[in-house]
Design an enzyme around this catalytic site. Structure first.
Site, mmCIF file in Angstrom:
data_model
loop_
_atom_site.group_PDB
_atom_site.id
_atom_site.type_symbol
_atom_site.label_atom_id
_atom_site.label_comp_id
_atom_site.label_asym_id
_atom_site.label_seq_id
_atom_site.Cartn_x
_atom_site.Cartn_y
_atom_site.Cartn_z
ATOM 1 N N TYR A 161 0.864 -1.175 0.000
ATOM 2 C CA TYR A 161 0.000 0.000 0.000
ATOM 3 C C TYR A 161 0.909 1.235 0.000
ATOM 4 O O TYR A 161 1.340 1.707 1.065
ATOM 5 C CB TYR A 161 -0.887 0.028 1.244
ATOM 6 C CG TYR A 161 -1.994 -0.990 1.302
ATOM 7 C CD1 TYR A 161 -2.313 -1.817 0.238
ATOM 8 C CD2 TYR A 161 -2.772 -1.115 2.461
ATOM 9 C CE1 TYR A 161 -3.342 -2.735 0.312
ATOM 10 C CE2 TYR A 161 -3.808 -2.029 2.544
ATOM 11 C CZ TYR A 161 -4.083 -2.843 1.476
ATOM 12 O OH TYR A 161 -5.113 -3.752 1.559
ATOM 13 N N GLY A 174 -10.925 1.562 -7.059
ATOM 14 C CA GLY A 174 -11.159 2.925 -7.496
ATOM 15 C C GLY A 174 -12.092 3.701 -6.576
ATOM 16 O O GLY A 174 -12.245 4.901 -6.702
#
Length: 304
Positions: free
Chosen positions: A72, A229
């Protein structure tokens, strides 16, 4: 459902990950390093002070389960580094879970999953270094496909025996893989994509995890078909109707629905916005009626 009255994560109830008790509303760090779509090269990095403030506020609101991963990151930010900056020295009772398996090179491009014991150990050690820990509370083996997990999970089990990992879980898996892993070492959680209209064919799997004492931790529960998204802005009428009845947002209804799937179901919604954070935590106090659940369950059964 107003969030003017401060609602903490304690309103969601608790579950035990091995010997670690967590509130059922947690926090997912995937969206923290950047704005816009996550896990893509050249993402727009989030303001560091804002990200640190959101993490600290999450803990103030009673969040004691934070989900992260070394992969991440955006060009300037790493979720693990932000967690370290914001929360170290870590409070007793704070559980930080991470994932291994997937890998990205420094430019953010995805590369081949770690498969060998040496590669997996390297990823565990990278998470330890970034987080500033001498052990990891919970490591989830993230899986692609339906192949055997025995060698990879066995490698993590050895690191657990060595004291580098406290508890083990699995991510993106099927029931046979959970059974295979449980024959090697205890599995305390399963992280899979799941939510209203997402994978209704996994409903039985969700129930089976509860029967086995395994936490089920859905990801993308708010985003639904938007995936990494983020939410696509569309809301079904059934969700909107429940939201209006409670003065809540569609995102809060989606979180609440997942929590209603069983006491073993945990939520890890992620955000870099402090207002969204407060709303996500407050969703743990949202109690849906039988009729509302029936309507949402019917929507779920139809699939996305």
């Amino acid at each position: 459902m107003s969030t003017e009255t401060i609602i903490t994560a304690a309103a969601s109830g608790t579950w035990t990950l091995g010997d670690l008790t967590v509130n059922r509303i947690g926090f997912g760090a995937m969206r923290l390093p950047q704005t816009g779509e996550a896990l893509v090269p050249n993402a727009v990095s989030r303001d560091r002070d804002q990200a640190v403030a959101v993490l600290r506020r999450a803990v103030e609101l009673g969040v004691n389960h934070i989900d992260t991963a070394a992969f991440y990151f955006s060009p300037l930010r790493s979720a693990n580094e932000l967690i370290n900056r914001a929360l170290a020295p870590y409070a007793d009772g704070l559980v930080i879970s991470t994932k291994v398996g997937p890998a990205r090179n420094p430019s953010g491009q995805w590369v081949e999953h770690a498969r060998t014991p040496e590669e997996l150990r390297g990823q565990v050690e990278e998470n330890l270094r970034q987080l500033g820990r001498d052990h990891l509370d919970l490591v989830n083996l993230r899986v692609l496909g339906t192949d055997s997990v025995a060698e990879r999970f066995g490698a993590l089990a050895e690191l657990r025996e060595a004291g580098l990992i406290r508890h083990l879980g699995l991510s993106n898996v099927h029931p046979h893989q959970v059974a295979e892993a449980r024959a090697i070492a205890p599995v305390v959680c399963v992280q899979n994509r799941y939510g209203i209209g997402i994978r209704p064919d996994h409903d039985a799997f969700v129930r089976e995890c509860g029967e086995q004492g395994i936490a089920y931790v859905p990801f993308y529960a708010i985003a639904a078909t938007g995936g990494q998204g983020g939410a696509d802005g569309q809301a079904d009428e059934e969700v909107l109707a429940v939201a209006r009845a409670h003065g809540a947002s569609p995102a809060q209804v989606r979180i609440a629905w997942t929590l209603h799937r069983g006491p073993h179901v945990l939520a890890i919604p992620g955000t870099g916005d402090p207002d969204h954070l407060a709303a996500n935590v407050a969703a743990g106090a949202l109690r849906l009626t039988g009729d509302e659940l029936a309507s949402l369950d019917a929507l779920h059964a139809r699939g996305a």
